[in-house]
Design an enzyme around this catalytic site. Structure first.
Site, short mmCIF file in Angstrom:
data_model
loop_
_atom_site.label_atom_id
_atom_site.label_comp_id
_atom_site.label_asym_id
_atom_site.label_seq_id
_atom_site.Cartn_x
_atom_site.Cartn_y
_atom_site.Cartn_z
N HIS A 126 -22.79 10.28 -3.03
CA HIS A 126 -21.06 9.63 -3.73
C HIS A 126 -20.55 10.05 -4.23
O HIS A 126 -19.47 9.74 -4.52
CB HIS A 126 -22.02 8.13 -3.94
CG HIS A 126 -22.86 7.49 -3.12
ND1 HIS A 126 -23.16 7.11 -2.67
CD2 HIS A 126 -21.93 6.76 -1.87
CE1 HIS A 126 -24.19 6.44 -1.67
NE2 HIS A 126 -23.42 5.67 -0.84
N GLU A 149 -22.04 12.33 14.77
CA GLU A 149 -21.14 10.99 14.68
C GLU A 149 -20.04 11.60 14.65
O GLU A 149 -18.60 10.41 14.44
CB GLU A 149 -21.47 9.99 13.73
CG GLU A 149 -23.27 9.76 13.69
CD GLU A 149 -23.40 8.34 12.90
OE1 GLU A 149 -22.63 7.76 12.00
OE2 GLU A 149 -24.48 8.37 12.82
N LYS A 167 0.88 -1.11 0.29
CA LYS A 167 0.12 -0.52 -0.30
C LYS A 167 0.64 1.39 0.31
O LYS A 167 0.62 2.13 -1.21
CB LYS A 167 -0.94 0.24 1.27
CG LYS A 167 -1.44 1.93 1.72
CD LYS A 167 -2.07 1.37 2.91
CE LYS A 167 -2.80 2.58 3.49
NZ LYS A 167 -3.85 2.87 2.83
N LYS A 172 -18.70 -5.89 -5.07
CA LYS A 172 -18.17 -6.81 -4.09
C LYS A 172 -17.81 -8.29 -4.31
O LYS A 172 -18.76 -8.53 -5.74
CB LYS A 172 -19.67 -7.58 -2.50
CG LYS A 172 -19.54 -6.26 -1.25
CD LYS A 172 -19.12 -6.76 -0.46
CE LYS A 172 -18.88 -4.86 0.25
NZ LYS A 172 -18.09 -5.71 1.50
N TRP A 204 -19.22 -6.93 9.35
CA TRP A 204 -18.25 -6.35 9.21
C TRP A 204 -16.80 -6.67 10.23
O TRP A 204 -15.66 -5.87 10.33
CB TRP A 204 -18.35 -4.38 8.84
CG TRP A 204 -18.77 -4.05 7.08
CD1 TRP A 204 -18.77 -4.78 6.56
CD2 TRP A 204 -19.68 -3.53 7.00
NE1 TRP A 204 -19.31 -4.35 5.47
CE2 TRP A 204 -19.95 -3.20 6.17
CE3 TRP A 204 -19.65 -1.92 7.81
CZ2 TRP A 204 -21.25 -2.69 5.03
CZ3 TRP A 204 -21.02 -0.80 7.67
CH2 TRP A 204 -20.99 -0.88 5.76
N CYS A 218 -27.43 8.45 1.91
CA CYS A 218 -26.28 8.13 3.66
C CYS A 218 -25.61 8.86 3.95
O CYS A 218 -25.86 10.32 3.74
CB CYS A 218 -25.37 7.75 2.14
SG CYS A 218 -24.32 5.21 3.51
N ASP A 247 -28.91 1.70 12.17
CA ASP A 247 -28.64 1.15 11.22
C ASP A 247 -28.36 -0.35 10.43
O ASP A 247 -27.56 -1.24 11.47
CB ASP A 247 -26.77 1.82 10.72
CG ASP A 247 -27.13 3.85 10.48
OD1 ASP A 247 -28.35 3.85 9.86
OD2 ASP A 247 -26.42 4.70 11.41
#
Ligand code: GLN
Ligand code: ZN
Length: 761
Positions: free
Chosen positions: A684, A474, A18, A110, A551, A721, A589
């Site tokens: 997005h 949040e 990375k 995915k 997750w 979202c 959620d």
């Protein structure tokens, strides 16, 4: 009994790949330096597998970004807009994956049941599949390993999986390219023959999806041609991520030299093998060490499974991981801070190599254990009676429609109430605060004070703007799952447990380490303080059980259903505390609920049978006047509309900005009962939608054909979202337009006369 691995984590220790790739992207190092780094990571990996005693070590599984993307480039499926003069192969790959200022990137999806994302190739009238590489390029990894004295098995994505996951131009589909793919992959096999590569493995996970007659026929047509053209090269195929119930006979009839099946996520393969048998002259790789979870293998169960398979088939057997090890972290060696009992129960990629070898040795040795009779091996992996739980989680009382009246009287919200999904921009300021806390430049109380300052500004901002139901923003959460995992008992955190999510992005999922309990209050103090700033309702904000599990690395000694119920009970305590302390609207959620639904239709019921009741359990005992919201990052749930209703939430918001109207139409027609906020602003992209455009979208939802008379009273307006990834500038501009659009829509409604949606007679 041989041991085999079909893929290895690419990112290297300390996420070396990375960081090297990102330096290259920033222009700090040149491509040759990056390539040298990658080569050293590959060599390390091969040496590690060899030292562990793995017989068949993969090569060609490496990628700087993604294997599907590399496959597209290898077989000339580069869309015209990405044929950039003078670009290196690596530059082309990154342009396709990330886009350039002039070119939209290819979409990402995915990869089967993992949390890894692949790049979706685009095949159109312009595409001619053929091998675009010389033999030396196509097998560069194999050559590289051989030069280092290591024999490997080049491992590629198979033609069927490539075709089934690609996107097509108008009027085209997998069948349009079947012959082209057979020709192109045959060129690859011919290249292997020319170089003297003795064996190639192809991964064909697409057969673990629902596969109809015509798809099976295409698979067979392609593979008959390829196997006829193998010219001395041994060809094996792997089918990770599930069972091959629809194509067992077709696969068994093809003359592969060996096939590898998944007995972890494809436990049903064992039933198929018992019922239909398996050719004794074909090698069978038994995928029994879980390649996408981090639990230690239960070796006695594995040995029992191998012995049963040996007895039933007489085929030469191999011991494998259920899928590529790409999906687990590299090594436990550096996890020195994990509690010993937790660490004891784990195995990452490196440790799984030892398990493969040990299981193979035990299974070969008839004196090793008294096992070998029962079928208990595979059964241990299955979830027990989730049906039962479905019946035992009640719906709230009174019913949703009665609650609607009670809540309407309590909240007195205007028509088309306006809300947001929860998070507000996580600006550089928030991230800087977190890193200053981590490096002890500020202490916890300074940090909390600063965070609360952001919350206050955010709440007051929403109030001024004129939103109806507010959120706290949040700011205290870096991630919607990690935040809860950190506060609940029963989760452990690794220091280096990184797994590739896409490209250079890696995630470090929490590990469910024991029974999940709520050891302390999670969100209530902040929620109460945020609510104290305003008279408008501020939503309490939680993450649901299916999403927390999706997750994380789950347990294997108990079922997902059981873990989900433990999490749900913990969340229920939090929900009740929020309610007790005056929080009137609580959002739970379930961002990942739809995403994690099994791809096979026949398996969905078993999943929904725990995921939906687990959600219900979180809120089943709140009072009628408490309003429960949920949010889902997905729009395509037309098939499970009634299951979503069975979550028994009062309001659901979802990600639908690109298809809000058509989904609203389906919901209205199907009599969906939960109040809905199909997102009208697509968060997005940084684009600011105009007031006119938003007004139009809202009115289109209001006026969908087929709606009942109560439809309009059940509609909410919201972005699609959380706003975490957006900047403040575009967030302010977009929210202002959203408020103006909602006011305009309300006005249009009022002047059209209340009652009938859209003023229709
Ligand atoms: N409440 C979360 C947020 O707004 C939901 C995120 C999500 O759906 N992925 O960030
Ligand atoms: Zn979302």
């Amino acid at each position: 009994m041989f041991t085999q691995v079909s893929g290895w984590p690419r990112i290297g220790a300390g996420r070396a790949l990375k960081f090297a790739t990102e330096s290259w992207l920033r222009g700090e190092i040149d491509e040759a330096t990056l390539q040298a780094k990658a080569a050293s990571l590959r060599l390390n990996a091969w040496n590690g597998m060899k030292a562990a005693g793995i017989d068949r070590i993969p090569s060609q599984d490496f990628s700087f970004y993604d294997g599907m993307l590399d496959t597209a480039i290898r077989f000339s499926a580069v869309p015209a807009r990405f044929r950039i003069a003078g670009a290196s192969r690596l530059e082309t790959a990154f342009a396709m994956a990330r886009g350039t200022p002039e070119r939209a990137p290819l979409p990402m999806k995915k990869w089967f049941i993992t949390n890894y994302h692949y790049i979706v190739p685009e095949l159109d009238g312009d595409t001619e599949l053929r091998l675009a590489e010389s033999p030396e390029e196509a097998f560069s990894g194999w050559l590289e390993a051989r030069a280092a004295g290591i024999d490997t098995v080049p491992t590629f994505i198979g033609p069927w999986t490539f075709l089934s996951l690609s996107r097509y131009g108008d009027g085209l589909g997998p069948s349009s390219f079947a012959d082209g793919a057979a020709r192109a992959w045959a060129e690859l096999i011919a290249a292997a023959a020319r170089l003297g590569v003795p064996e190639i493995r192809f991964e064909e996970p697409a057969l673990t999806l629902d596969t109809g007659e015509s798809e099976n026929a295409l698979f067979v047509r392609i593979w008959e041609r390829l196997l006829a053209a193998r010219s001395g090269v041994r060809i094996t195929a792997g089918f990770p991520f599930g069972d091959i119930r629809d194509s067992w006979d077709a696969v068994a009839a093809l003359p592969f030299d060996g096939i590898a099946l998944d007995f972890v996520d494809g436990a049903r393969n064992l039933d198929l093998l018992r019922e239909r048998g398996f050719p004794a002259d074909r090698e069978l790789g038994v995928g029994l060490v879980n390649g996408r979870n981090v639990r230690k293998n239960r070796q006695d169960d594995s040995v029992a499974l191998l012995r049963e398979i040996a007895r039933r088939t007489g085929a030469p057997l191999g011991v494998e991981t259920s899928c590529s090890l790409l999906h687990v972290p590299l090594s436990l060696a550096e996890e020195t801070e994990l509690d010993a009992p937790v660490r004891e129960g784990l195995a990452f990629a490196s440790e799984k190599l030892g398990e493969l070898v040990s299981v193979a040795r035990k299974a070969e040795n008839p004196l090793q254990s008294s096992l070998g009779e029962g079928d208990k091996g595979a059964d241990g992996f299955r979830a027990p009676g989730s049906e039962y739980m479905n019946e035992t989680v009640p719906f709230r009382s009174p019913s949703r429609s009665e609650r609607r009246a009670i809540q309407a009287a309590r909240f007195k919200l205007p028509p088309l109430p306006l809300t947001t999904i929860g998070s507000f921009p996580q600006s550089a300021e928030v991230r800087a605060l977190r890193s200053r806390l981590r490096s002890a430049q500020i202490d916890r109380s300074d940090y909390d004070r600063e965070i609360f300052g952001l919350i206050r500004d955010c709440v007051l901002y929403q109030e001024r703007l004129g939103l109806d139901v507010l959120v706290h923003g949040e700011f205290e959460r870096n991630d919607m799952v990690e935040f809860f995992a950190e506060s609940l008992a029963g989760f452990a955190f690794t220091r280096h447990g990184w797994v590739q999510s896409y490209g250079t992005r890696c995630v470090k999922p929490p590990v469910v380490s024991g029974d999940v309990r709520r050891a302390r209050s999670l969100t209530a103090d902040l929620a109460v303080r945020a609510q104290s700033l305003t008279d408008k309702p501020v939503k309490g904000m939680l993450t649901g059980p299916a999403t927390i599990l999706a997750w994380s690395f789950p347990r294997e000694d108990i079922s997902l259903a059981e873990s989900a119920f433990q999490i749900a009970r913990a969340l229920r305590e939090e929900v009740l505390e929020l309610e007790r302390r005056g929080i009137a609207i609580i959002q739970i959620d379930e961002a990942a609920l739809r995403e994690k639904m099994p791809a096979r239709k026949a398996d969905r019921h078993a999943y929904l049978a725990w995921a939906i009741p687990a959600f219900r359990l979180c809120h089943a005992s709140v009072r009628p006047e408490t309003q429960i919201h949920t949010h889902m990052c997905y729009s395509d749930f037309t098939e499970i509309i009634h299951d979503i209703d069975d979550m028994d939430a009062d309001v659901i918001t979802f990600e639908a900005a690109r298809s809000a109207e058509s989904l609203a139409e389906t919901l209205a027609r199907e009599g969906f009962e939960t109040a809905v906020g199909p997102g009208v602003w697509d968060i997005h992209s940084p684009r600011v939608p105009s007031t006119e455009e938003l007004t139009e979208r809202i009115l289109a939802m209001v006026r969908v054909p087929g709606a009942d008379s109560g439809w309009i009273d059940r509609l909410w307006v919201n972005p699609d979202c959380g706003l975490k990834t957006r900047g403040w500038a575009e967030t302010r501009a977009s929210l202002e337009n959203l408020v103006a659009a909602t006011l305009a829509a309300r006005e249009a409604l009022a002047s059209a006369g209340k009652g009938a949606p859209g003023g229709r007679p």
